[in-house]
Design a protein around this motif. Structure first.
Motif, PDB file in Angstrom:
ATOM      1  N   VAL A 138       0.865  -1.188   0.000  1.00 44.72           N
ATOM      2  CA  VAL A 138       0.000   0.000   0.000  1.00 44.72           C
ATOM      3  C   VAL A 138       0.893   1.226   0.000  1.00 44.72           C
ATOM      4  O   VAL A 138       1.753   1.369   0.889  1.00 44.72           O
ATOM      5  N   ASP A 139       0.681   2.113  -0.962  1.00 41.32           N
ATOM      6  CA  ASP A 139       1.411   3.370  -1.043  1.00 41.32           C
ATOM      7  C   ASP A 139       0.474   4.525  -0.728  1.00 41.32           C
ATOM      8  O   ASP A 139      -0.642   4.603  -1.265  1.00 41.32           O
ATOM      9  N   GLY A 140       0.927   5.396   0.122  1.00 41.53           N
ATOM     10  CA  GLY A 140       0.124   6.555   0.470  1.00 41.53           C
ATOM     11  C   GLY A 140      -0.784   6.289   1.643  1.00 41.53           C
ATOM     12  O   GLY A 140      -0.951   5.160   2.109  1.00 41.53           O
ATOM     13  N   SER A 141      -1.385   7.368   2.120  1.00 42.06           N
ATOM     14  CA  SER A 141      -2.297   7.288   3.262  1.00 42.06           C
ATOM     15  C   SER A 141      -3.713   7.162   2.738  1.00 42.06           C
ATOM     16  O   SER A 141      -4.173   8.008   1.945  1.00 42.06           O
ATOM     17  N   PRO A 142      -4.436   6.121   3.164  1.00 43.01           N
ATOM     18  CA  PRO A 142      -5.804   5.937   2.630  1.00 43.01           C
ATOM     19  C   PRO A 142      -6.762   6.999   3.160  1.00 43.01           C
ATOM     20  O   PRO A 142      -6.951   7.118   4.376  1.00 43.01           O
ATOM     21  N   PRO A 143      -7.375   7.801   2.259  1.00 45.47           N
ATOM     22  CA  PRO A 143      -8.367   8.781   2.706  1.00 45.47           C
ATOM     23  C   PRO A 143      -9.733   8.111   2.843  1.00 45.47           C
ATOM     24  O   PRO A 143      -9.935   6.975   2.387  1.00 45.47           O
ATOM     25  N   PRO A 144     -10.694   8.777   3.458  1.00 42.72           N
ATOM     26  CA  PRO A 144     -12.069   8.238   3.468  1.00 42.72           C
ATOM     27  C   PRO A 144     -12.609   8.162   2.042  1.00 42.72           C
ATOM     28  O   PRO A 144     -12.602   9.154   1.309  1.00 42.72           O
ATOM     29  N   LEU A 145     -13.038   6.997   1.645  1.00 40.37           N
ATOM     30  CA  LEU A 145     -13.492   6.769   0.275  1.00 40.37           C
ATOM     31  C   LEU A 145     -15.010   6.636   0.228  1.00 40.37           C
ATOM     32  O   LEU A 145     -15.637   6.151   1.189  1.00 40.37           O
ATOM     33  N   PRO A 146     -15.610   7.049  -0.880  1.00 34.61           N
ATOM     34  CA  PRO A 146     -17.042   6.773  -1.056  1.00 34.61           C
ATOM     35  C   PRO A 146     -17.301   5.278  -1.056  1.00 34.61           C
ATOM     36  O   PRO A 146     -16.439   4.471  -1.424  1.00 34.61           O
ATOM     37  N   ALA A 147     -18.491   4.883  -0.640  1.00 37.24           N
ATOM     38  CA  ALA A 147     -18.811   3.464  -0.523  1.00 37.24           C
ATOM     39  C   ALA A 147     -18.669   2.747  -1.860  1.00 37.24           C
ATOM     40  O   ALA A 147     -18.153   1.632  -1.933  1.00 37.24           O
ATOM     41  N   GLY A 148     -19.116   3.401  -2.962  1.00 35.95           N
ATOM     42  CA  GLY A 148     -19.008   2.764  -4.270  1.00 35.95           C
ATOM     43  C   GLY A 148     -17.575   2.514  -4.677  1.00 35.95           C
ATOM     44  O   GLY A 148     -17.240   1.448  -5.213  1.00 35.95           O
ATOM     45  N   VAL A 149     -16.694   3.475  -4.446  1.00 34.72           N
ATOM     46  CA  VAL A 149     -15.286   3.305  -4.789  1.00 34.72           C
ATOM     47  C   VAL A 149     -14.651   2.226  -3.930  1.00 34.72           C
ATOM     48  O   VAL A 149     -13.886   1.382  -4.416  1.00 34.72           O
ATOM     49  N   ASP A 150     -14.967   2.227  -2.645  1.00 39.77           N
ATOM     50  CA  ASP A 150     -14.361   1.269  -1.725  1.00 39.77           C
ATOM     51  C   ASP A 150     -14.756  -0.163  -2.085  1.00 39.77           C
ATOM     52  O   ASP A 150     -13.902  -1.058  -2.204  1.00 39.77           O
ATOM     53  N   VAL A 151     -16.056  -0.395  -2.302  1.00 36.39           N
ATOM     54  CA  VAL A 151     -16.523  -1.748  -2.619  1.00 36.39           C
ATOM     55  C   VAL A 151     -15.999  -2.201  -3.978  1.00 36.39           C
ATOM     56  O   VAL A 151     -15.531  -3.338  -4.136  1.00 36.39           O
ATOM     57  N   SER A 152     -16.069  -1.307  -4.977  1.00 38.26           N
ATOM     58  CA  SER A 152     -15.610  -1.682  -6.313  1.00 38.26           C
ATOM     59  C   SER A 152     -14.121  -2.006  -6.326  1.00 38.26           C
ATOM     60  O   SER A 152     -13.681  -2.950  -6.991  1.00 38.26           O
ATOM     61  N   SER A 153     -13.319  -1.257  -5.592  1.00 38.81           N
ATOM     62  CA  SER A 153     -11.880  -1.530  -5.534  1.00 38.81           C
ATOM     63  C   SER A 153     -11.616  -2.905  -4.926  1.00 38.81           C
ATOM     64  O   SER A 153     -10.768  -3.675  -5.420  1.00 38.81           O
ATOM     65  N   TYR A 154     -12.326  -3.213  -3.867  1.00 41.98           N
ATOM     66  CA  TYR A 154     -12.171  -4.527  -3.239  1.00 41.98           C
ATOM     67  C   TYR A 154     -12.547  -5.641  -4.215  1.00 41.98           C
ATOM     68  O   TYR A 154     -11.840  -6.653  -4.339  1.00 41.98           O
ATOM     69  N   ARG A 155     -13.674  -5.460  -4.933  1.00 45.14           N
ATOM     70  CA  ARG A 155     -14.117  -6.499  -5.859  1.00 45.14           C
ATOM     71  C   ARG A 155     -13.136  -6.662  -7.019  1.00 45.14           C
ATOM     72  O   ARG A 155     -12.931  -7.782  -7.514  1.00 45.14           O
ATOM     73  N   ILE A 156     -12.517  -5.594  -7.469  1.00 43.82           N
ATOM     74  CA  ILE A 156     -11.551  -5.692  -8.565  1.00 43.82           C
ATOM     75  C   ILE A 156     -10.345  -6.524  -8.148  1.00 43.82           C
ATOM     76  O   ILE A 156      -9.896  -7.420  -8.879  1.00 43.82           O
ATOM     77  N   VAL A 157      -9.820  -6.235  -6.968  1.00 46.58           N
ATOM     78  CA  VAL A 157      -8.678  -7.021  -6.476  1.00 46.58           C
ATOM     79  C   VAL A 157      -9.087  -8.471  -6.250  1.00 46.58           C
ATOM     80  O   VAL A 157      -8.345  -9.417  -6.570  1.00 46.58           O
ATOM     81  N   GLN A 158     -10.275  -8.683  -5.706  1.00 48.29           N
ATOM     82  CA  GLN A 158     -10.754 -10.039  -5.462  1.00 48.29           C
ATOM     83  C   GLN A 158     -10.866 -10.822  -6.762  1.00 48.29           C
ATOM     84  O   GLN A 158     -10.439 -11.990  -6.843  1.00 48.29           O
ATOM     85  N   GLU A 159     -11.413 -10.200  -7.805  1.00 45.00           N
ATOM     86  CA  GLU A 159     -11.555 -10.887  -9.086  1.00 45.00           C
ATOM     87  C   GLU A 159     -10.196 -11.169  -9.711  1.00 45.00           C
ATOM     88  O   GLU A 159      -9.983 -12.240 -10.304  1.00 45.00           O
TER      89      GLU A 159
END
Length: 445
Positions: free
Chosen positions: A338-359
């Motif tokens: 992980v690079d950088g400090s994670p900011p508060p993300l919108p729910a759509g961005v957060d869930v979609s990012s997780y699903r992309i890595v999972q897939e």
């Protein structure tokens, strides 16, 4: 019985019934104003077989009939009514309610016909009225309407006089006394421009105003129907988008869980004869993965309102370490950075990012081959989030994902967020998935 009552109740609303009622009203008003026709000895010039009172009422009947058929044949009805009124004026009679047929029919034309047509008909009617005014003013005869009242010319006929007026008993140079009748009465002038012309102009203006208002109300109703249709279309598109999102989530969850279970089952079966403890560990991992996948599916369905599972947290990038551990236990080494400090993300961005890595990790387990290693990089920047998942395998990840729902689901997710996804073979072999998701100031909470 109810059917007959409903038919009787709707009958007065029919246009034909309304026109017939209006025509009957004009006929009754004319009869009440003039009385029943009395047979006299007068004759219409050129028609010796038709008594004058009968001719007058025949013309009244034509006017009434024109009103009765004004919606079906408006222009012919106006022509008949105009000719009947001109003929009545030629008989030297005064106006009656039936003469209102001309402005009434012209009103109907203004309401039901296009503006050029109604204007042409109005011009023709005014031309007839103007021609009649010119004719009456140039015929050299006094007004034949001998009525001493508000609309009359101040002349009187002797009481009970019928038929043609008698000849005067004095010289033309001697002034007439009250009660005497001129030698030759001419057509009446009340149907010219001052009276009939004004009435038809007012009738046309009122009719055109009614037509304009109906057109405006029609546009409002059409716009309301369009808005309602657009609302329904938006609701249908939203439902379709929700079904697509649900399908993508279920695909990601089920594909990942099954990939882990299949790999653990294969490893457990291979180690059963020589390392029973490894088989037991594989079975425990299968049970844990199955339960986690079921819980994840339950959570996906709860997001669509089909299942109540509000206690389970929404998956996001914060759960990536758990996902990586699960893949490691399945037998695929994974390195997370992980690079950088994670900011508060919108729910759509957060869930979609997780699903992309999972897939991406699921595709690595399914297609990268034995002994493949995976790397996951999450990079937080000021204006965007970058994800990269790569492996050093030799399998056919590209062909598998490009024809299935995995890569298409990634692209749909990122496209909805305004980003882009690039997937393909890496420069040093293996397969690489890169995603870029923009983060505007309004999107980060």
């Amino acid at each position: 019985m109810r059917t007959h009552l409903a038919t009787l109740w709707r009958a007065p609303r029919r246009p034909s019934v309304q026109d017939a009622a209006l025509a009957a009203l004009l006929l009754v008003g004319t009869w009440a104003g003039t009385g029943a026709p009395a047979v006299s000895g007068g004759w219409i010039a050129g028609l010796p077989w038709l008594p004058e009172p009968v001719a007058r009422w025949v013309l009244v009947g034509l006017c009434v009939a024109a009103v009765a058929v004004r919606r079906r044949w408006p222009i012919p009805a106006l022509a008949v009514a105009t000719l009947a009124v001109v003929a009545r004026m030629a008989l030297a009679v005064g106006p009656v309610p039936a003469d209102l047929a001309v402005p009434i029919v012209l009103y109907t034309i203004a309401v039901t016909r296009r503006r050029p047509v109604s204007l042409a008909v109005l011009g023709a009617t005014l031309a007839v009225a103007a021609a009649w005014s010119v004719y009456v003013s140039l015929d050299g005869k006094p007004n034949g309407w001998l009525y001493d009242g508000p609309l009359g010319g101040g002349q009187e006929r002797p009481p009970g006089a019928t038929g043609p007026p008698p000849e005067p008993a004095h010289d033309d140079d001697v002034p007439m006394r009250h009660g005497e009748v001129p030698a030759a009465l001419g057509p009446t002038a009340w149907g010219g421009i001052p009276v009939l012309g004004s009435l038809v102009v007012v009738a046309w203006a009122v009719g055109w105003g009614v037509r304009s208002r109906r057109a405006y109300l029609g546009e409002l109703r059409a716009r309301a129907r369009d808005l309602e249709r657009e609302r329904d279309q938006r609701a249908a598109l939203a439902a379709a988008a929700e079904r697509a999102r649900l399908t993508r989530d279920l695909h990601d969850v089920v594909a990942h869980g099954l990939a882990v279970i299949v790999m653990q089952a294969q490893g457990g079966a291979a180690a059963f004869a020589t390392r029973p403890s490894d088989t037991l560990t594989a079975l425990e991992t299968i049970v844990a993965t199955g339960r986690a996948s079921l819980a994840d599916i339950r959570h996906v369905l709860s997001a669509s309102g089909q299942v109540d599972d509000s206690a389970r947290p929404t998956p996001g990038l914060a759960q990536l370490p758990s996902l990586v551990d699960q893949v490691r236990r399945a037998g695929t080494p994974v390195e997370l950075r992980v690079d950088g400090s994670p900011p508060p993300l919108p729910a759509g961005v957060d869930v979609s990012s997780y699903r992309i890595v999972q897939e991406a990790l699921t595709n690595t387990m399914k297609h990268a081959g034995a002994g493949a290693r995976a790397q996951v990089l999450v990079s937080y920047r000021d204006d965007e989030l970058r994800l990269e998942a790569s492996d050093d395998g030799t399998g056919t990840s590209s062909g598998a994902t490009s024809t299935g729902n995995g890569l298409r689901g990634m692209r749909e997710r990122v496209s909805l967020l305004g980003g882009e996804v690039v997937a393909g073979p890496g420069p040093d072999g293996g397969y690489v998935v890169r995603a870029r998701i923009p983060l505007t100031p309004g999107e980060t909470a």
